[in-house]
Design a protein around this motif. Structure first.
Motif, PDB file in Angstrom:
ATOM      1  N   PRO A   1      -0.157  -0.895 -18.750  1.00  0.00           N
ATOM      2  CA  PRO A   1       0.490  -2.110 -18.223  1.00  0.00           C
ATOM      3  C   PRO A   1       1.664  -1.811 -17.288  1.00  0.00           C
ATOM      4  CG  PRO A   1       0.127  -2.293 -20.585  1.00  0.00           C
ATOM      5  CD  PRO A   1      -0.171  -0.881 -20.229  1.00  0.00           C
ATOM      6  N   ILE A   2       2.394  -0.728 -17.541  1.00  0.00           N
ATOM      7  CA  ILE A   2       3.511  -0.373 -16.662  1.00  0.00           C
ATOM      8  C   ILE A   2       2.986   0.006 -15.279  1.00  0.00           C
ATOM      9  CG2 ILE A   2       5.401   1.255 -16.318  1.00  0.00           C
ATOM     10  CD1 ILE A   2       5.746   1.391 -19.308  1.00  0.00           C
ATOM     11  N   VAL A   3       1.897   0.754 -15.253  1.00  0.00           N
ATOM     12  CA  VAL A   3       1.291   1.134 -13.974  1.00  0.00           C
ATOM     13  C   VAL A   3       0.855  -0.113 -13.217  1.00  0.00           C
ATOM     14  CG1 VAL A   3      -0.630   2.371 -12.894  1.00  0.00           C
ATOM     15  CG2 VAL A   3       0.549   3.371 -14.862  1.00  0.00           C
ATOM     16  N   ILE A   4       0.214  -1.032 -13.914  1.00  0.00           N
ATOM     17  CA  ILE A   4      -0.242  -2.274 -13.271  1.00  0.00           C
ATOM     18  C   ILE A   4       0.937  -3.052 -12.706  1.00  0.00           C
ATOM     19  CG2 ILE A   4      -1.311  -4.518 -13.724  1.00  0.00           C
ATOM     20  CD1 ILE A   4      -3.096  -3.112 -15.782  1.00  0.00           C
ATOM     21  N   GLY A   5       2.007  -3.143 -13.467  1.00  0.00           N
ATOM     22  CA  GLY A   5       3.167  -3.891 -13.005  1.00  0.00           C
ATOM     23  C   GLY A   5       3.803  -3.281 -11.775  1.00  0.00           C
ATOM     24  N   ILE A   6       3.917  -1.965 -11.726  1.00  0.00           N
ATOM     25  CA  ILE A   6       4.583  -1.301 -10.599  1.00  0.00           C
ATOM     26  C   ILE A   6       3.824  -1.517  -9.296  1.00  0.00           C
ATOM     27  CG2 ILE A   6       5.158   0.973  -9.650  1.00  0.00           C
ATOM     28  CD1 ILE A   6       5.945   1.835 -12.454  1.00  0.00           C
ATOM     29  N   VAL A   7       2.493  -1.490  -9.343  1.00  0.00           N
ATOM     30  CA  VAL A   7       1.714  -1.568  -8.103  1.00  0.00           C
ATOM     31  C   VAL A   7       1.349  -2.998  -7.717  1.00  0.00           C
ATOM     32  CG1 VAL A   7       0.761   0.736  -8.496  1.00  0.00           C
ATOM     33  CG2 VAL A   7      -0.505  -1.265  -9.285  1.00  0.00           C
ATOM     34  N   THR A   8       1.672  -3.981  -8.553  1.00  0.00           N
ATOM     35  CA  THR A   8       1.217  -5.342  -8.229  1.00  0.00           C
ATOM     36  C   THR A   8       2.313  -6.388  -8.164  1.00  0.00           C
ATOM     37  OG1 THR A   8       0.782  -5.842 -10.565  1.00  0.00           O
ATOM     38  CG2 THR A   8      -1.035  -4.926  -9.300  1.00  0.00           C
ATOM     39  N   VAL A   9       3.282  -6.338  -9.051  1.00  0.00           N
ATOM     40  CA  VAL A   9       4.112  -7.516  -9.284  1.00  0.00           C
ATOM     41  C   VAL A   9       5.020  -7.869  -8.107  1.00  0.00           C
ATOM     42  CG1 VAL A   9       6.151  -6.414 -10.315  1.00  0.00           C
ATOM     43  CG2 VAL A   9       5.357  -8.643 -11.182  1.00  0.00           C
ATOM     44  N   THR A  10       5.225  -6.953  -7.171  1.00  0.00           N
ATOM     45  CA  THR A  10       6.096  -7.248  -6.022  1.00  0.00           C
ATOM     46  C   THR A  10       5.308  -7.426  -4.727  1.00  0.00           C
ATOM     47  OG1 THR A  10       6.447  -4.879  -5.590  1.00  0.00           O
ATOM     48  CG2 THR A  10       8.014  -5.986  -7.063  1.00  0.00           C
ATOM     49  N   LEU A  11       3.997  -7.645  -4.820  1.00  0.00           N
ATOM     50  CA  LEU A  11       3.192  -7.768  -3.598  1.00  0.00           C
ATOM     51  C   LEU A  11       3.679  -8.913  -2.715  1.00  0.00           C
ATOM     52  CD1 LEU A  11      -0.488  -7.158  -4.804  1.00  0.00           C
ATOM     53  CD2 LEU A  11       0.846  -5.768  -3.207  1.00  0.00           C
ATOM     54  N   ILE A  12       3.778 -10.108  -3.270  1.00  0.00           N
ATOM     55  CA  ILE A  12       4.157 -11.287  -2.480  1.00  0.00           C
ATOM     56  C   ILE A  12       5.639 -11.233  -2.105  1.00  0.00           C
ATOM     57  CG2 ILE A  12       4.413 -13.795  -2.541  1.00  0.00           C
ATOM     58  CD1 ILE A  12       1.894 -13.949  -4.188  1.00  0.00           C
ATOM     59  N   SER A  13       6.487 -10.839  -3.040  1.00  0.00           N
ATOM     60  CA  SER A  13       7.923 -10.808  -2.748  1.00  0.00           C
ATOM     61  C   SER A  13       8.248  -9.794  -1.663  1.00  0.00           C
ATOM     62  CB  SER A  13       8.706 -10.478  -4.023  1.00  0.00           C
ATOM     63  OG  SER A  13       8.272  -9.259  -4.589  1.00  0.00           O
ATOM     64  N   ASP A  14       7.495  -8.691  -1.605  1.00  0.00           N
ATOM     65  CA  ASP A  14       7.705  -7.731  -0.520  1.00  0.00           C
ATOM     66  C   ASP A  14       7.314  -8.332   0.820  1.00  0.00           C
ATOM     67  OD1 ASP A  14       8.648  -5.847  -2.260  1.00  0.00           O
ATOM     68  OD2 ASP A  14       6.761  -4.723  -2.410  1.00  0.00           O
ATOM     69  N   GLU A  15       6.228  -9.094   0.832  1.00  0.00           N
ATOM     70  CA  GLU A  15       5.820  -9.767   2.069  1.00  0.00           C
ATOM     71  C   GLU A  15       6.859 -10.806   2.485  1.00  0.00           C
ATOM     72  OE1 GLU A  15       3.417  -9.032   3.920  1.00  0.00           O
ATOM     73  OE2 GLU A  15       2.023  -7.857   2.721  1.00  0.00           O
ATOM     74  N   GLN A  16       7.383 -11.515   1.522  1.00  0.00           N
ATOM     75  CA  GLN A  16       8.408 -12.513   1.828  1.00  0.00           C
ATOM     76  C   GLN A  16       9.681 -11.847   2.354  1.00  0.00           C
ATOM     77  OE1 GLN A  16       8.686 -14.478  -1.962  1.00  0.00           O
ATOM     78  NE2 GLN A  16       7.144 -16.023  -1.457  1.00  0.00           N
ATOM     79  N   HIS A  17      10.047 -10.743   1.728  1.00  0.00           N
ATOM     80  CA  HIS A  17      11.259 -10.038   2.155  1.00  0.00           C
ATOM     81  C   HIS A  17      11.109  -9.482   3.571  1.00  0.00           C
ATOM     82  CE1 HIS A  17      14.962  -7.761   1.720  1.00  0.00           C
ATOM     83  NE2 HIS A  17      14.327  -6.674   2.143  1.00  0.00           N
ATOM     84  N   ALA A  18       9.888  -9.049   3.913  1.00  0.00           N
ATOM     85  CA  ALA A  18       9.653  -8.506   5.248  1.00  0.00           C
ATOM     86  C   ALA A  18       9.415  -9.595   6.287  1.00  0.00           C
ATOM     87  CB  ALA A  18       8.455  -7.561   5.217  1.00  0.00           C
ATOM     88  N   GLY A  19       9.321 -10.865   5.869  1.00  0.00           N
ATOM     89  CA  GLY A  19       9.120 -11.973   6.789  1.00  0.00           C
ATOM     90  C   GLY A  19       7.688 -12.173   7.222  1.00  0.00           C
ATOM     91  N   ARG A  20       6.730 -11.567   6.530  1.00  0.00           N
ATOM     92  CA  ARG A  20       5.322 -11.687   6.928  1.00  0.00           C
ATOM     93  C   ARG A  20       4.589 -12.778   6.177  1.00  0.00           C
ATOM     94  NH1 ARG A  20       5.795  -5.891   6.645  1.00  0.00           N
ATOM     95  NH2 ARG A  20       4.933  -5.984   4.517  1.00  0.00           N
ATOM     96  N   TRP A  21       5.159 -13.282   5.113  1.00  0.00           N
ATOM     97  CA  TRP A  21       4.436 -14.247   4.283  1.00  0.00           C
ATOM     98  C   TRP A  21       4.202 -15.567   5.016  1.00  0.00           C
ATOM     99  CZ3 TRP A  21       1.357 -14.066   0.404  1.00  0.00           C
ATOM    100  CH2 TRP A  21       1.066 -15.227  -0.336  1.00  0.00           C
ATOM    101  N   ARG A  22       5.196 -16.034   5.772  1.00  0.00           N
ATOM    102  CA  ARG A  22       5.027 -17.287   6.520  1.00  0.00           C
ATOM    103  C   ARG A  22       3.965 -17.120   7.591  1.00  0.00           C
ATOM    104  NH1 ARG A  22       8.031 -21.838   7.256  1.00  0.00           N
ATOM    105  NH2 ARG A  22       9.656 -21.002   5.897  1.00  0.00           N
ATOM    106  N   LEU A  23       3.928 -15.936   8.220  1.00  0.00           N
ATOM    107  CA  LEU A  23       2.916 -15.663   9.242  1.00  0.00           C
ATOM    108  C   LEU A  23       1.528 -15.628   8.618  1.00  0.00           C
ATOM    109  CD1 LEU A  23       2.159 -14.895  12.155  1.00  0.00           C
ATOM    110  CD2 LEU A  23       2.593 -12.498  11.535  1.00  0.00           C
ATOM    111  N   LEU A  24       1.398 -14.989   7.474  1.00  0.00           N
ATOM    112  CA  LEU A  24       0.098 -14.924   6.794  1.00  0.00           C
ATOM    113  C   LEU A  24      -0.365 -16.307   6.372  1.00  0.00           C
ATOM    114  CD1 LEU A  24       0.605 -11.757   4.559  1.00  0.00           C
ATOM    115  CD2 LEU A  24      -0.872 -11.960   6.570  1.00  0.00           C
ATOM    116  N   SER A  25       0.566 -17.140   5.954  1.00  0.00           N
ATOM    117  CA  SER A  25       0.211 -18.482   5.511  1.00  0.00           C
ATOM    118  C   SER A  25      -0.260 -19.353   6.660  1.00  0.00           C
ATOM    119  CB  SER A  25       1.424 -19.142   4.831  1.00  0.00           C
ATOM    120  OG  SER A  25       1.850 -18.380   3.716  1.00  0.00           O
TER     121      SER A  25
END
Length: 452
Positions: free
Chosen positions: A140-164
């Motif tokens: 579960p720790i491995v799963i959390g590290i590679v997945t849980v920040t996928l969207i927040s990283d996109e939002q932080h980089a400013g790409r989420w609005r473009l993708l939407s």
């Protein structure tokens, strides 16, 4: 195909992702090797016990003059075996804390079944790493590290609005990313299971595929939980803390609270009390009327009532009668202890539904025959075999028969009882419905996530 390559490059470009996946694989391989060595040691102990007993029996049978029956009964130490599945190398359960090749004599059972050899601490294996630990707690720790920040990283980089704003909605991209990560981690887990099967010669039978199904379902739960947390639209720090908190709750706090509750409700000092009381009764018998003790014994074992009365000298009949009387004195506590363990196991099975980690660990131990249920069954088999040994020697001691070489060679040997399946497919089906329900709920939440 180009998009798939880009997603793979993105997954393996981060140092943290590569490091955590490598550590997961290495930890699993180390756990498999260590478990295989431990299981091999257990099997060697069981094999040595059997071979040594066979040689001792042959040695006694080849003597010109055989000892008297009581002397043979006192020294004859017959081996038993906990019928562990080869999967016990991967999911050790209760087997790492117990003797799996207990030797039994015709003496009092309770003085033997809880007797443990003194172990040199310098020879003890450090830690309790097995593949079950890696899958239940590290996966579960491995799963959390590679997945849980996928969207927040996109939002932080400013790409989420473009993708939407693209014709293909952003959450479809998230689904692809989650699917890729699920496939990579599942393949790593499959590599571990196949490696274990090759090393331990495990058959690719129903048990193997049931283990694969249970682990896949467990992975889907944590991926769904990660998706649910991502759907809240919070920052990477908040998502990571939320996932870590969930892992602590489901993998540490709830199982710990359940085991603490069960320990307070069912666990007692019964084994110590039984063993101590049995030995005190046996020792006190030396100062009491031995003929009265024999008569009391014969009232419990009437098939030997035609035996001759005791004389003035030491008689093996009284000694073994007193041994059995000391067992009878604690039999009620012994039966209560076995019933207590059965109730504890049933309660653990019910409460394990509160924690996916505990439920998976419980199920894997059941499949490997290393659960407390199988340990209790082993105790019962030992008690049944002990009765066979007693009755074998009683025929000679109480009827004044001489032991022949043929009798020595016909000494009853321990036989494992066939194990009944203890894992219900209906439970797995119900768990599958729950996990898929969580996955669908998380997916719907992700589709409603608005760009920020």
């Amino acid at each position: 195909m180009l998009q798939f390559k880009l997603e793979c490059k993105r997954l393996f470009s981060g140092t943290v992702n590569k490091l955590v996946l490598a550590l997961f694989l290495i930890s699993g391989l180390v756990a498999i090797y260590q478990g295989a060595q431990g299981y091999k040691s257990q099997r060697v102990d069981q094999y040595k016990s059997t071979v040594v007993f066979q040689k001792e029996r042959e040695y006694v049978a080849n003597r010109e003059t055989l000892p008297e029956p009581g002397s043979i009964a006192y020294y004859a130490s017959a081996p038993t075996q906990w019928q562990l599945s080869p999967w016990a190398a991967l999911f050790v359960g209760e087997s790492q804390h117990s003797m799996v090749a207990t030797k039994i004599k015709a003496l009092a059972l309770q003085g033997q079944i809880f007797n443990r050899e003194i172990v040199n601490p310098s020879q003890q294996r450090t830690g309790g790493l097995d593949l079950g630990f890696v899958l239940v707690y590290l996966l579960p720790i491995v799963i959390g590290i590679v997945t849980v920040t996928l969207i927040s990283d996109e939002q932080h980089a400013g790409r989420w609005r473009l993708l939407s704003a693209l014709p293909i909605r952003a959450y479809f991209q998230v689904y692809k990313q989650l699917g890729l990560r699920f496939a990579v981690i599942w393949l790593l887990t499959a590599v571990l299971l196949i490696s274990a099967a090759a090393l331990l010669s495990l058959p690719f039978d129903g048990t193997f595929w049931l283990v694969c199904a249970a682990i896949t379902l467990y992975m889907l739960f944590w991926f769904s939980l990660a998706g649910l947390i991502m759907s809240l639209g919070k920052s990477s720090v908040v998502n990571s803390l939320a996932y870590l908190s969930s892992w602590v709750i489901f993998a540490i706090l709830i199982p710990g609270a359940i085991h603490l509750y069960l320990s307070n409700s069912y666990q007692t000092n019964t084994p110590l009390e039984i063993s101590l009381k049995q030995r005190l009764i046996m020792n006190d018998g030396w100062d009491q009327n031995q003929q009265a003790a024999l008569d009391e014994f014969l009232s419990h074992e009437p098939q030997w009532q035609s035996t001759s009365p005791l004389g003035d000298t030491f008689d093996w009949k009284w000694y073994f009668a007193q041994q059995h009387l000391s067992d009878i004195a604690v039999d009620e506590q012994w039966q209560g202890y076995l019933q207590n363990r059965a109730l504890r196991h049933q309660q653990l099975q019910k409460l394990s539904w509160l924690s996916p980690a505990l439920m998976l660990q419980f199920g894997l131990n059941q499949l490997a025959h290393t659960s407390s249920y199988h340990q209790t069954e082993y105790f019962k088999e030992i008690a049944h075999y002990h009765q066979q040994i007693r009755h074998f020697f009683y025929d000679f001691m109480f009827f004044d028969k001489a032991v022949t070489k043929e009798d020595i060679l016909n000494f009853p040997l321990y036989k494992n009882q066939p194990q009944t399946p203890s894992q219900s497919f209906s439970s797995l089906l119900f768990a599958t419905l729950l996990v898929f329900g969580l996955a669908i709920f998380a997916a719907r939440r992700l589709t409603k996530l608005k760009p920020i």
